[in-house]
Design a protein around this motif. Structure first.
Motif, short mmCIF file in Angstrom:
data_model
loop_
_atom_site.label_atom_id
_atom_site.label_comp_id
_atom_site.label_asym_id
_atom_site.label_seq_id
_atom_site.Cartn_x
_atom_site.Cartn_y
_atom_site.Cartn_z
N GLN A 1 0.88 -0.92 0.16
CA GLN A 1 0.09 -0.27 0.11
C GLN A 1 0.88 1.36 0.11
OE1 GLN A 1 -3.57 -0.62 3.05
NE2 GLN A 1 -2.88 -2.12 3.09
N ARG A 2 1.53 0.93 0.75
CA ARG A 2 3.18 2.44 1.06
C ARG A 2 3.27 2.44 -0.44
NH1 ARG A 2 5.05 4.16 5.98
NH2 ARG A 2 6.47 4.56 5.47
N GLY B 1 -3.15 16.99 -4.76
CA GLY B 1 -4.26 17.40 -3.27
C GLY B 1 -3.77 15.91 -2.37
N GLY B 2 -4.52 16.15 -0.86
CA GLY B 2 -4.93 14.83 0.12
C GLY B 2 -4.85 13.96 -0.55
N VAL B 3 -4.72 13.18 0.50
CA VAL B 3 -4.01 11.75 -0.01
C VAL B 3 -5.76 10.82 1.00
CG1 VAL B 3 -2.93 9.04 -0.60
CG2 VAL B 3 -1.79 11.72 -0.93
N GLN B 4 -6.20 9.72 -0.18
CA GLN B 4 -7.24 8.97 0.89
C GLN B 4 -6.86 7.55 -0.03
OE1 GLN B 4 -11.00 10.34 0.12
NE2 GLN B 4 -11.26 11.60 1.23
N SER B 5 -7.12 6.65 1.04
CA SER B 5 -6.95 5.43 0.30
C SER B 5 -7.84 3.85 0.83
CB SER B 5 -4.78 3.95 0.76
OG SER B 5 -5.02 4.88 2.28
N SER B 6 -7.99 3.27 0.24
CA SER B 6 -8.60 2.07 1.11
C SER B 6 -8.53 0.70 0.49
CB SER B 6 -10.60 2.70 0.42
OG SER B 6 -11.17 0.87 0.38
N PHE B 7 -8.58 -0.04 1.65
CA PHE B 7 -7.78 -1.74 0.87
C PHE B 7 -9.08 -2.50 1.20
CE2 PHE B 7 -5.62 -5.67 1.72
CZ PHE B 7 -5.03 -5.44 0.81
#
Length: 121
Positions: free
Chosen positions: A35-36, A49-55
């Protein structure tokens, strides 16, 4: 705003990911490192911009990982950003709705767990 979706698979202790409809890919020994690396790969393409993530694991050996860069919340960690952007009235209504849902969930859990006997009596 950039949305990057990756299909992840594990084989022989190694996790690999390929971008769905794109050329980005990466691999790592664990999902955390994968993920990183995928976030860094997405940021190399779009750093707006900002970061959102979903696993989300689909099975023990496959998952979907999504990285969203930018968006309406203005950046950074944006949990609950939609309610905050809606103004004071919208946020209060969302909080009230959440409390009602939690109460209903607790009531249904109590009903499910009552079998008519006392375990500690």
């Amino acid at each position: 705003m950039g949305v990057f979706t990756f299909v992840c698979r594990s084989k022989g202790g190694e996790w690999t990911a390929k971008q769905y409809e794109g050329d980005l890919e990466s691999s790592a020994s664990c999902t955390y490192d994968l993920q990183r690396k995928l976030v860094q790969a997405a940021l190399s393409v779009d750093s707006s911009g900002g970061v959102q993530s979903s696993f989300s694991l689909v099975s023990p050996n496959s998952a979907v990982f999504q990285v969203i860069i930018g968006g309406g919340s203005g950046g950074g960690f944006a949990a609950g950003g939609g309610a905050a952007a809606g103004g004071a009235g919208g946020g209060g209504e969302a909080a009230a709705g959440t409390k009602e849902e939690e109460k209903k969930k607790e009531e249904s859990e109590e009903e499910e767990g009552d079998f008519g006997f006392d375990l500690f009596g």
